[in-house]
Write a protein that holds these residues in place. Structure first.
Motif, PDB file in Angstrom:
ATOM      1  N   ARG A   1      23.917  -0.946   5.759  1.00 53.39           N
ATOM      2  CA  ARG A   1      23.245  -2.226   5.571  1.00 53.39           C
ATOM      3  C   ARG A   1      23.478  -2.724   4.148  1.00 53.39           C
ATOM      4  N   LYS A   2      23.989  -3.928   4.054  1.00 53.01           N
ATOM      5  CA  LYS A   2      24.378  -4.519   2.764  1.00 53.01           C
ATOM      6  C   LYS A   2      23.235  -4.441   1.752  1.00 53.01           C
ATOM      7  N   ILE A   3      23.537  -3.866   0.592  1.00 51.04           N
ATOM      8  CA  ILE A   3      22.517  -3.681  -0.440  1.00 51.04           C
ATOM      9  C   ILE A   3      22.372  -4.926  -1.314  1.00 51.04           C
ATOM     10  N   HIS A   4      23.486  -5.466  -1.780  1.00 55.87           N
ATOM     11  CA  HIS A   4      23.452  -6.578  -2.748  1.00 55.87           C
ATOM     12  C   HIS A   4      23.625  -7.906  -2.020  1.00 55.87           C
ATOM     13  N   LEU A   5      22.505  -8.569  -1.756  1.00 50.84           N
ATOM     14  CA  LEU A   5      22.541  -9.856  -1.070  1.00 50.84           C
ATOM     15  C   LEU A   5      22.913 -10.962  -2.052  1.00 50.84           C
ATOM     16  N   LEU A   6      23.590 -11.986  -1.537  1.00 52.75           N
ATOM     17  CA  LEU A   6      24.066 -13.077  -2.387  1.00 52.75           C
ATOM     18  C   LEU A   6      22.934 -14.066  -2.633  1.00 52.75           C
ATOM     19  N   ASP A   7      22.308 -13.968  -3.798  1.00 52.96           N
ATOM     20  CA  ASP A   7      21.227 -14.868  -4.191  1.00 52.96           C
ATOM     21  C   ASP A   7      21.620 -15.647  -5.444  1.00 52.96           C
ATOM     22  N   PHE A   8      22.853 -16.105  -5.466  1.00 61.31           N
ATOM     23  CA  PHE A   8      23.398 -16.781  -6.645  1.00 61.31           C
ATOM     24  C   PHE A   8      24.201 -17.999  -6.200  1.00 61.31           C
ATOM     25  N   ILE A   9      24.527 -18.854  -7.152  1.00 60.17           N
ATOM     26  CA  ILE A   9      25.429 -19.998  -6.958  1.00 60.17           C
ATOM     27  C   ILE A   9      24.967 -20.857  -5.781  1.00 60.17           C
ATOM     28  N   GLY A  10      23.655 -21.124  -5.732  1.00 58.78           N
ATOM     29  CA  GLY A  10      23.113 -21.980  -4.685  1.00 58.78           C
ATOM     30  C   GLY A  10      22.839 -21.284  -3.375  1.00 58.78           C
ATOM     31  N   GLU A  11      23.188 -19.999  -3.271  1.00 60.28           N
ATOM     32  CA  GLU A  11      22.941 -19.245  -2.043  1.00 60.28           C
ATOM     33  C   GLU A  11      21.646 -18.441  -2.174  1.00 60.28           C
ATOM     34  N   LYS A  12      21.003 -18.180  -1.056  1.00 67.93           N
ATOM     35  CA  LYS A  12      19.789 -17.362  -1.047  1.00 67.93           C
ATOM     36  C   LYS A  12      19.799 -16.528   0.226  1.00 67.93           C
ATOM     37  N   GLU A  13      20.683 -15.522   0.254  1.00 70.07           N
ATOM     38  CA  GLU A  13      20.838 -14.689   1.441  1.00 70.07           C
ATOM     39  C   GLU A  13      19.549 -13.950   1.782  1.00 70.07           C
ATOM     40  N   SER A  14      18.752 -13.656   0.759  1.00 71.08           N
ATOM     41  CA  SER A  14      17.520 -12.898   0.992  1.00 71.08           C
ATOM     42  C   SER A  14      16.450 -13.714   1.709  1.00 71.08           C
ATOM     43  N   ASN A  15      16.649 -15.036   1.847  1.00 72.61           N
ATOM     44  CA  ASN A  15      15.727 -15.834   2.655  1.00 72.61           C
ATOM     45  C   ASN A  15      15.831 -15.470   4.129  1.00 72.61           C
ATOM     46  N   LYS A  16      16.992 -14.944   4.529  1.00 76.75           N
ATOM     47  CA  LYS A  16      17.236 -14.662   5.943  1.00 76.75           C
ATOM     48  C   LYS A  16      17.394 -13.170   6.234  1.00 76.75           C
ATOM     49  N   LEU A  17      17.763 -12.404   5.206  1.00 80.97           N
ATOM     50  CA  LEU A  17      18.115 -11.003   5.429  1.00 80.97           C
ATOM     51  C   LEU A  17      17.331 -10.080   4.516  1.00 80.97           C
ATOM     52  N   THR A  18      17.198  -8.838   4.941  1.00 84.80           N
ATOM     53  CA  THR A  18      16.579  -7.783   4.143  1.00 84.80           C
ATOM     54  C   THR A  18      17.683  -6.909   3.565  1.00 84.80           C
ATOM     55  N   SER A  19      17.518  -6.493   2.331  1.00 85.48           N
ATOM     56  CA  SER A  19      18.512  -5.656   1.665  1.00 85.48           C
ATOM     57  C   SER A  19      18.449  -4.223   2.175  1.00 85.48           C
ATOM     58  N   GLY A  20      19.639  -3.621   2.360  1.00 88.03           N
ATOM     59  CA  GLY A  20      19.701  -2.200   2.652  1.00 88.03           C
ATOM     60  C   GLY A  20      19.383  -1.376   1.421  1.00 88.03           C
ATOM     61  N   LYS A  21      19.191  -0.079   1.591  1.00 88.54           N
ATOM     62  CA  LYS A  21      18.789   0.785   0.476  1.00 88.54           C
ATOM     63  C   LYS A  21      19.759   1.929   0.213  1.00 88.54           C
ATOM     64  N   ASP A  22      20.576   2.299   1.178  1.00 82.22           N
ATOM     65  CA  ASP A  22      21.320   3.557   1.100  1.00 82.22           C
ATOM     66  C   ASP A  22      22.813   3.352   0.890  1.00 82.22           C
ATOM     67  N   PHE A  23      23.404   4.159  -0.013  1.00 82.68           N
ATOM     68  CA  PHE A  23      24.856   4.260  -0.118  1.00 82.68           C
ATOM     69  C   PHE A  23      25.347   5.095   1.065  1.00 82.68           C
ATOM     70  N   VAL A  24      26.430   4.654   1.688  1.00 86.38           N
ATOM     71  CA  VAL A  24      26.878   5.314   2.909  1.00 86.38           C
ATOM     72  C   VAL A  24      28.359   5.687   2.830  1.00 86.38           C
ATOM     73  N   THR A  25      28.640   6.953   3.122  1.00 86.05           N
ATOM     74  CA  THR A  25      30.003   7.402   3.389  1.00 86.05           C
ATOM     75  C   THR A  25      30.021   8.038   4.763  1.00 86.05           C
ATOM     76  N   VAL A  26      31.191   8.017   5.394  1.00 89.13           N
ATOM     77  CA  VAL A  26      31.315   8.600   6.729  1.00 89.13           C
ATOM     78  C   VAL A  26      32.624   9.371   6.801  1.00 89.13           C
ATOM     79  N   GLU A  27      32.543  10.581   7.339  1.00 87.13           N
ATOM     80  CA  GLU A  27      33.719  11.451   7.473  1.00 87.13           C
ATOM     81  C   GLU A  27      34.379  11.147   8.813  1.00 87.13           C
ATOM     82  N   LEU A  28      35.547  10.521   8.764  1.00 84.55           N
ATOM     83  CA  LEU A  28      36.332  10.284   9.967  1.00 84.55           C
ATOM     84  C   LEU A  28      37.392  11.369  10.095  1.00 84.55           C
TER      85      LEU A  28
END
Length: 261
Positions: free
Chosen positions: A102-129
């Protein structure tokens, strides 16, 4: 050597079936190369209904099995309870959901406010394929270098970043301004790869994505030494590159810069 297929399309939120058809078209087109990983852009689908969410995830389960490839399914607007997240799903070759981010850094700059619609993720994620360890990021995360350092230190061989990197019409439609914006974008991606000694795969949208907003394209596959192995430039399409995970790990072991605090 392992093959990476990076798909760049203009995404329709009104007709998600068109997006799915485009994706399968390009995977089928490159199927003779037997890619180990397929990457798609950010905001692949706004899954505001449970039915559309299940339909979208089922598509990726089936297509990963059909073409025997791992897929980072761009990002999907995911509903969880009363919250929405910008979420990247990863499917393995057997159609299993291997991980999600889940995207951690929402775009709340340059006239955008992504956090008005979305909640920020909290976890760094790696996956072993089955061929490499993948670190996950989305879009505006690119502007936060310490996140990429963390993913590298967690053992990521490749950092994968679905994106919808946009600029306004007045910049997009002026050739020199567009070239400058794309150059800055490419430089950021090359720097994240080089500083963290990982491959970096950025799948961006292209063309118009809304009123006075255009995605700048230039989906990239970048080596740990910052070499641009493939660039999709402005048009819809796909790019493919062979990468050498073992050579990259060896290089990182000789000069483990990313591990230094």
């Amino acid at each position: 050597m392992n093959g990476i297929l990076n798909i760049q399309i203009n995404i329709s939120q009104e007709k998600p079936e068109i997006n799915r058809k485009k994706v399968e078209h390009f995977i089928k087109k490159y199927s003779d190369k037997k890619p180990d990983l397929v990457v798609l852009p950010e905001n692949f689908c706004n899954c505001d209904s449970e039915a559309l969410m299940q339909e979208t995830l089922e598509f990726f389960k089936e297509i990963s099995k059909k073409y025997n490839t791992n897929i980072v399914a761009g990002s999907i607007r995911e509903k969880d309870g009363d919250k929405f997240y910008n979420t990247s799903y990863v499917f393995d070759r057997n159609g299993n959901l291997a991980s999600k981010y889940r995207k951690i850094h929402l775009l709340d700059f340059i006239g955008e406010k992504e956090s008005n619609k979305l909640t920020s993720g909290k976890d760094f994620v790696t996956v072993e394929l089955d061929f490499a360890k993948i670190g996950l990021a989305i879009g505006f995360d690119l502007r936060f270098p310490m996140m990429y350092k963390k993913l590298s230190n967690l053992g990521a061989d490749i950092i994968v970043q679905p994106s919808m990197w946009t600029i306004p019409d007045e910049i997009y439609n002026e050739e020199e301004s567009l070239r400058y914006a794309q150059g800055m974008w490419i430089a950021l991606n090359r720097t994240r790869a080089y500083d963290n000694q990982t491959y970096l795969v950025t799948s961006n949208q292209t063309k118009s994505v809304g009123e006075n907003a255009n995605a700048i394209g230039c989906s990239l596959i970048v080596s740990p030494t910052s070499e641009v192995l493939a660039n999709a430039k402005n048009d819809q399409g796909a790019i493919f590159a062979q990468i050498d995970i073992q050579a990259a790990r060896y290089y990182k072991s000789l000069c483990p810069i990313a591990e230094i605090e």
